[in-house]
Motif scaffolding. Structure first.
Motif, PDB file in Angstrom:
ATOM      1  N   ARG A   1      -0.768  -9.748   2.071  1.00  0.00           N
ATOM      2  CA  ARG A   1       0.637  -8.899   2.280  1.00  0.00           C
ATOM      3  C   ARG A   1       1.432  -9.190   3.444  1.00  0.00           C
TER       4      ARG A   1
ATOM      5  N   HIS B   1       0.751  -1.267  -0.123  1.00  0.00           N
ATOM      6  CA  HIS B   1       0.019   0.016   0.032  1.00  0.00           C
ATOM      7  C   HIS B   1       0.806   1.003  -0.054  1.00  0.00           C
ATOM      8  N   PHE B   2       1.801   0.991  -0.783  1.00  0.00           N
ATOM      9  CA  PHE B   2       2.695   2.430  -0.790  1.00  0.00           C
ATOM     10  C   PHE B   2       2.076   3.685  -1.271  1.00  0.00           C
ATOM     11  N   LYS B   3       0.931   3.216  -2.324  1.00  0.00           N
ATOM     12  CA  LYS B   3       0.403   4.557  -2.826  1.00  0.00           C
ATOM     13  C   LYS B   3      -0.359   5.160  -1.747  1.00  0.00           C
TER      14      LYS B   3
ATOM     15  N   LYS C   1       0.930 -10.839  -1.928  1.00  0.00           N
ATOM     16  CA  LYS C   1      -0.166  -9.654  -1.798  1.00  0.00           C
ATOM     17  C   LYS C   1      -1.648 -10.252  -1.745  1.00  0.00           C
TER      18      LYS C   1
ATOM     19  N   HIS D   1       5.035  12.810  -2.031  1.00  0.00           N
ATOM     20  CA  HIS D   1       6.117  12.128  -2.738  1.00  0.00           C
ATOM     21  C   HIS D   1       7.516  11.914  -1.992  1.00  0.00           C
TER      22      HIS D   1
ATOM     23  N   ARG E   1      16.922  -1.706  -7.519  1.00  0.00           N
ATOM     24  CA  ARG E   1      15.611  -1.480  -7.633  1.00  0.00           C
ATOM     25  C   ARG E   1      14.989  -2.016  -8.835  1.00  0.00           C
TER      26      ARG E   1
ATOM     27  N   ASN F   1       2.187   7.710   0.041  1.00  0.00           N
ATOM     28  CA  ASN F   1       2.428   8.692  -1.274  1.00  0.00           C
ATOM     29  C   ASN F   1       1.306   9.788  -0.907  1.00  0.00           C
TER      30      ASN F   1
ATOM     31  N   ASP G   1       9.685   8.912  -0.887  1.00  0.00           N
ATOM     32  CA  ASP G   1      11.032   8.896  -1.242  1.00  0.00           C
ATOM     33  C   ASP G   1      11.774   8.492  -0.038  1.00  0.00           C
TER      34      ASP G   1
HETATM   35  N1  LIG Z   1       7.214   8.420  -3.464  1.00  0.00           N
HETATM   36  C1  LIG Z   1       7.488   7.843  -4.561  1.00  0.00           C
HETATM   37  N2  LIG Z   1       6.534   6.786  -4.969  1.00  0.00           N
HETATM   38  C2  LIG Z   1       6.636   6.095  -6.050  1.00  0.00           C
HETATM   39  C3  LIG Z   1       7.973   5.898  -6.627  1.00  0.00           C
HETATM   40  N3  LIG Z   1       7.752   4.953  -7.611  1.00  0.00           N
HETATM   41  C4  LIG Z   1       6.456   4.632  -7.476  1.00  0.00           C
HETATM   42  N4  LIG Z   1       5.646   5.127  -6.553  1.00  0.00           N
HETATM   43  C5  LIG Z   1       4.504   5.072  -6.458  1.00  0.00           C
HETATM   44  O1  LIG Z   1       4.388   3.766  -5.484  1.00  0.00           O
HETATM   45  C6  LIG Z   1       2.738   3.542  -5.612  1.00  0.00           C
HETATM   46  C7  LIG Z   1       2.520   2.205  -6.208  1.00  0.00           C
HETATM   47  O2  LIG Z   1       1.068   1.892  -6.270  1.00  0.00           O
HETATM   48  P1  LIG Z   1       0.540   0.646  -6.586  1.00  0.00           P
HETATM   49  O3  LIG Z   1       1.154  -0.190  -7.639  1.00  0.00           O
HETATM   50  O4  LIG Z   1      -0.861   1.138  -6.854  1.00  0.00           O
HETATM   51  O5  LIG Z   1       0.590  -0.219  -5.144  1.00  0.00           O
HETATM   52  P2  LIG Z   1       0.284   0.002  -3.783  1.00  0.00           P
HETATM   53  O6  LIG Z   1      -0.317   1.310  -3.385  1.00  0.00           O
HETATM   54  O7  LIG Z   1       1.653  -0.173  -3.019  1.00  0.00           O
HETATM   55  O8  LIG Z   1      -0.738  -1.277  -3.308  1.00  0.00           O
HETATM   56  P3  LIG Z   1       0.060  -2.738  -3.485  1.00  0.00           P
HETATM   57  O9  LIG Z   1       1.129  -2.932  -4.109  1.00  0.00           O
HETATM   58  O10 LIG Z   1      -1.010  -3.511  -4.036  1.00  0.00           O
HETATM   59  O11 LIG Z   1       0.079  -2.946  -1.899  1.00  0.00           O
HETATM   60  C8  LIG Z   1       2.337   4.577  -6.659  1.00  0.00           C
HETATM   61  O12 LIG Z   1       1.646   5.546  -5.846  1.00  0.00           O
HETATM   62  C9  LIG Z   1       3.581   5.256  -7.288  1.00  0.00           C
HETATM   63  O13 LIG Z   1       3.326   6.656  -7.322  1.00  0.00           O
HETATM   64  C10 LIG Z   1       9.041   6.858  -6.234  1.00  0.00           C
HETATM   65  O14 LIG Z   1      10.024   6.983  -6.710  1.00  0.00           O
HETATM   66  N5  LIG Z   1       8.756   7.686  -4.907  1.00  0.00           N
END
Ligand SMILES: Nc1nc2c(ncn2[C@@H]2O[C@H](COP(=O)(O)OP(=O)(O)OP(=O)(O)O)[C@@H](O)[C@H]2O)c(=O)[nH]1
Length: 639
Positions: free
Chosen positions: A631, A515-517, A627, A525, A551, A520, A529
């Motif tokens: 997760r 759930h990195f989204k 996942k 962001h 990466r 953010n 980062d």
């Molecule tokens: N801050 C930041 N965010 C990034 C970078 N690369 C990718 N992301 C973010 O990572 C998120 C990936 O989201 P998703 O692919 O939907 O997956 P998720 O939210 O992690 O959910 P799951 O993977 O299903 O657990 C997005 O919001 C991207 O914008 C980066 O270099 N920096």
């Protein structure tokens, strides 16, 4: 040294293709000159020197032709020889029969040809009456051998042998007459006809300086042989007075002077003796003609010998003066040490030595040259010099030397031993060349070269460092510092090949932040980062040096684990998952640190995986299952 002796008169045909003969270039003119002189000296010899025993006591014509041959090319000798026949017939006209005259001509031709040939053979290309050896060969071969042979033929052809002498006595008188003629006249003609040279010892007959001495000699001769006027008839007195007188002229004027004095003595003695005057008149002694010839032989031999010795000594003296001048004028310092005295004291130094070292002559002479190196005795060059002195060998070294005022200078020393004729070491000659300026320039160049090399090295180090940095940059993810995907793929290809070849296990972990989204979206962001950076630093700290963290995508990472089987890989995945779960990530603007979890897929290389892509795909599938499975968990591919 011979090559440096001044050139001499009396050259062989080979060295002087056009002898001077008073400037007569044409062969016919020379033949005419020689013919006239042959006739004139022949007439004089027959008219004034015929002995009571028969043959001429002083036969001069052969001397004329021998001188001409010694100054002419061999191909012209035949003309001179042929010339002798008619002139001899003319000279003998009325005295001897035609067959006898022809016989005498043959004997004379034999004499000059044998003489000229043997002399030029043994004396080499340059025949000189100024050299002792040449005069020796001239006497032995010309006056001895050639005249002896000719006299034998002449004595055999003569109508009758003089009373009381027999054939051998006759031959002896004939031989001495011919020999005396050659010895007194040939050197004079060589001097007159030889090439013009600027030497004080040459062409004495063209100088008037010594005529007073000649006059004194004539007076002395008249005293000794003019019995009618003086009453003197002592053979001993003739030797005691005339030998030193002739020797005096030979000593003062060399071979030519000796021959000149001998000619006057012979002429006066023979003419006056024929007039029944002097110690050798027939009334005074039995067989007076032979004794007179013997007296003249003693005179001429001493004159020629002494003259040649004196000239050779003078020439050597001149050559020595030349060398001495060269040494004095040299721009290098030259020192000579006596090798036969203990400690090799210096016996000579040239002016340059004194001016460059600053010492005075008396401070150097008699001392060993080591004062030049002062206290600086431990030099490699000096060791080489000591060795060369011990072994009497030449050597060339560079030394640090010191002038009298203490100033250092670099000296390139060339040391050469000198040996006597018997091979004994007598001296050492040291030629010293001041190379201080050269040495200074050399040192400056060396220092510049060293500085350049250091600069080069520094530059090279910097280039290498920069290259390493660039290499790292090109294989590193700029945000997290982990390896980038390109590096991962290269490394993975290598590791897969290695694992296949050696049968080693190879595993990989693929983990993704859960759930990195949301992170953010909730915090921005920048905070996202920071989380990525913190996770990479934490995971990197948990890995072995051989492992690779890269990466793989946005928030996806791969850890490549060489030599790791599935059990160890699962364990590693679990450790990372747990560490992430427990790791607080502080972020600016947040009261409490963030916490994130990761889902990990584990895959281990097997026959199912053809390449790295297949391996990563398997890990990705496993991660997806993690996942889906809720997760924050680890799933091993294929389980
Ligand atoms: N801050 C930041 N965010 C990034 C970078 N690369 C990718 N992301 C973010 O990572 C998120 C990936 O989201 P998703 O692919 O939907 O997956 P998720 O939210 O992690 O959910 P799951 O993977 O299903 O657990 C997005 O919001 C991207 O914008 C980066 O270099 N920096």
């Amino acid at each position: 040294m011979d090559s440096l002796l001044p050139p001499t008169h009396g050259f062989t045909p080979a060295s002087i293709p056009r002898p001077h003969f008073w400037g007569l270039d044409a062969l016919w003119a020379r033949l005419l000159l020689v013919g006239v002189l042959y006739a004139a000296t022949g007439w004089l010899s027959v008219r004034f020197t015929l002995s009571p025993d028969g043959p001429a006591m002083l036969w001069l014509p052969n001397a004329v032709v021998l001188a001409a041959l010694l100054l002419s090319p061999r191909r012209q000798w035949g003309f001179f020889a042929a010339l002798m026949v008619p002139v001899e017939l003319l000279v003998d006209w009325g005295t001897y029969s035609l067959p006898q005259a022809l016989g005498f001509a043959t004997a004379n031709i034999l004499e000059v040809l044998v003489g000229a040939y043997t002399i030029t053979r043994l004396c080499g290309r340059v025949f000189s009456v100024q050299r002792v050896v040449h005069v020796g060969w001239f006497v032995v071969l010309g006056a001895g051998l050639a005249s002896g042979l000719s006299a034998l033929l002449g004595a055999l052809l003569h109508p009758q042998h003089p009373e009381g002498l027999g054939l051998w006595g006759h031959w002896l008188v004939w031989w001495l007459g011919d020999a005396l003629g050659l010895m007194v006249l040939t050197p004079l003609l060589l001097d007159l006809w030889g090439p013009q040279l600027k030497s004080e010892h040459l062409h004495l007959l063209r100088s008037w300086r010594w005529w007073p001495e000649t006059l004194l000699l004539v007076v002395l001769n008249l005293l000794v042989f003019g019995e009618r006027f003086t009453g003197l008839d002592s053979p001993a007195l003739s030797v005691v007075l005339m030998l030193p007188a002739v020797a005096w002229l030979a000593l003062r004027h060399g071979t030519v002077g000796g021959a000149w004095a001998s000619l006057w003595t012979a002429a006066i003695a023979i003419v006056l003796t024929a007039a029944e005057s002097g110690p050798y008149a027939s009334g005074n002694l039995p067989r007076s003609d032979l004794q007179l010839q013997e007296f003249l032989l003693a005179v001429v031999l001493s004159a020629l010998g002494l003259g040649a010795f004196v000239l050779e000594a003078r020439q050597r003296e001149n050559a020595l003066r030349l060398f001495q001048r060269a040494v004095e004028a040299s721009d290098d310092s030259i020192a000579i040490a006596d090798a036969q005295v203990d400690d090799f004291p210096v016996v000579y130094v040239n002016q340059k030595f004194l001016s460059s070292t600053g010492y005075r002559a008396h401070e150097v002479l008699g001392h060993n040259c080591r004062f030049l190196s002062a206290h600086d005795r431990d030099q490699p060059g000096l060791h080489a010099v000591r060795q060369a002195l011990q072994r009497a060998e030449p050597v060339q070294v560079s030394l640090r030397n010191y002038r009298k005022n203490g100033e250092l200078y670099w000296n390139q020393l060339t040391l050469a031993p000198v040996f006597s004729e018997r091979g004994a070491l007598t001296h050492f000659i040291g030629v010293q060349h001041d190379i201080t300026d050269i040495k200074r320039t050399q040192d400056e160049l060396l220092a510049a070269k060293a500085a350049l090399e250091t600069q080069n090295q520094e530059l090279e180090d910097r280039v290498q460092e920069r290259t390493r940095e660039l290499e790292l940059l090109s294989t590193t993810d700029p945000l997290t510092g982990a390896r980038n995907r390109r590096y991962l793929m290269d490394q993975a290809a290598l590791e897969v090949a290695r694992a296949h070849r050696y049968g080693h296990p190879l595993s990989c972990l693929l983990f993704d932040i859960d759930h990195f989204k949301r992170v953010n979206d909730a915090h921005g962001h920048d905070v996202g980062d920071r989380v990525l950076i913190a996770i990479c630093m934490a995971v990197q700290a948990m890995l072995r040096p051989a492992d690779t963290l890269a990466r793989y995508g946005g928030e996806e990472f791969v850890v490549l684990l060489p030599d790791t089987d599935v059990v160890q890989a699962r364990y590693a995945g679990e450790r990372i998952r747990k560490a992430m779960q427990d790791m607080p990530v502080p972020a600016p603007g947040l009261d409490t640190p963030l916490r994130v979890t990761v889902s990990v897929g584990v895959a281990t290389l097997s026959v199912l995986h053809a390449d790295a892509d297949a391996l990563f795909k398997a890990a990705d599938t496993a991660m997806y299952q993690a996942k889906v499975g809720g997760r924050n968990r680890v799933v091993v591919a294929g389980e």
